[in-house]
Design an enzyme around this catalytic site. Structure first.
Site, PDB file in Angstrom:
ATOM      1  N   SER A 179       0.835  -1.197   0.000  1.00 40.50           N
ATOM      2  CA  SER A 179       0.000   0.000   0.000  1.00 40.50           C
ATOM      3  C   SER A 179       0.870   1.248   0.000  1.00 40.50           C
ATOM      4  O   SER A 179       2.010   1.233   0.464  1.00 40.50           O
ATOM      5  CB  SER A 179      -0.919   0.013   1.228  1.00 40.50           C
ATOM      6  OG  SER A 179      -1.800   1.123   1.194  1.00 40.50           O
ATOM      7  N   ASP A 180       0.318   2.322  -0.540  1.00 39.89           N
ATOM      8  CA  ASP A 180       1.010   3.609  -0.518  1.00 39.89           C
ATOM      9  C   ASP A 180      -0.028   4.721  -0.597  1.00 39.89           C
ATOM     10  O   ASP A 180      -1.119   4.523  -1.136  1.00 39.89           O
ATOM     11  CB  ASP A 180       1.992   3.722  -1.688  1.00 39.89           C
ATOM     12  CG  ASP A 180       2.946   4.890  -1.510  1.00 39.89           C
ATOM     13  OD1 ASP A 180       3.903   4.753  -0.728  1.00 39.89           O
ATOM     14  OD2 ASP A 180       2.735   5.946  -2.130  1.00 39.89           O
TER      15      ASP A 180
END
Length: 203
Positions: A71-72
């Site tokens: 995730s980012d």
């Protein structure tokens, strides 16, 4: 019966780890070795999505039989990308820039399993409108809650909520760092259902 595939969170973020525990699934945490520098002209959802996939693949390469979550998050205000401030001076600068403005947070999640060839990803946008903060309020907030490890320098799950006038999203957990509605859906597609009788329970 234990689930046949290990679940791994490709992140050292305490926020993402806490969110993922809500699914009551056993999982491991592995730090991804990924350069998070943006490419020329790369910003917003494109940057968040590329980095989420890069993190998931970096860990999946070492654990090909596992289901890996990457995730980012990228925050943008008036065309400017906001990263983690890292210190007090930069946090003050960010909050001054954000006051009275609407900030777009785009949080990407990727789920990858090399062994099965599974790869899915999505981006969840969140719009946050900030109050027209005074300098004294900004200083006081950062004294009470030094949010130097958060893009945008404010924690919506903490005292930072007092700096905001509105949060607009289909999934408010995306603002914290991992869109849980979308994550749960992608995990079901990958064959891991938190409500299945063989899901394994939480740690």
């Amino acid at each position: 019966m234990a689930h046949p595939r290990t679940l791994i969170l490709a992140s050292t973020s305490a926020y993402r780890r806490e969110l993922l525990t809500r699914l009551q699934l056993p999982f491991d945490v592995v730090a991804p070795d990924v350069d998070e520098t943006a490419g020329p002209g790369e910003h917003g959802s494109a940057l968040a999505l590329r980095l989420a996939l890069a993190k998931a693949h970096a860990v999946a390469t070492q654990h090909p039989d596992a289901v890996v979550i990457g995730s980012d998050q990228v925050a943008t205000v008036n065309g400017r990308t906001l990263g983690k401030p890292g210190n007090h001076a930069r946090a003050v600068e960010q909050l001054r820039l954000m006051r009275g403005q609407t900030i777009l947070f785009e949080t990407a999640v990727a789920v990858v399993c090399r062994a099965s060839g599974f790869e899915r990803s999505a981006v969840e946008p969140v719009e946050v409108t900030m109050r027209d903060l005074g300098d004294a309020e900004i200083e006081r907030y950062l004294q009470l809650e030094p949010a130097y490890d958060c893009a945008g320098s404010a924690k919506c799950e903490g005292l930072g909520i007092t700096l905001m006038t509105a949060i607009r999203s289909a999934d408010a957990t995306a603002l914290v760092g991992l869109p849980m509605i979308r994550t749960a859906a992608l995990l079901r597609e990958a064959g891991i259902d938190p409500l299945a009788s063989d899901a394994g329970g939480g740690r």
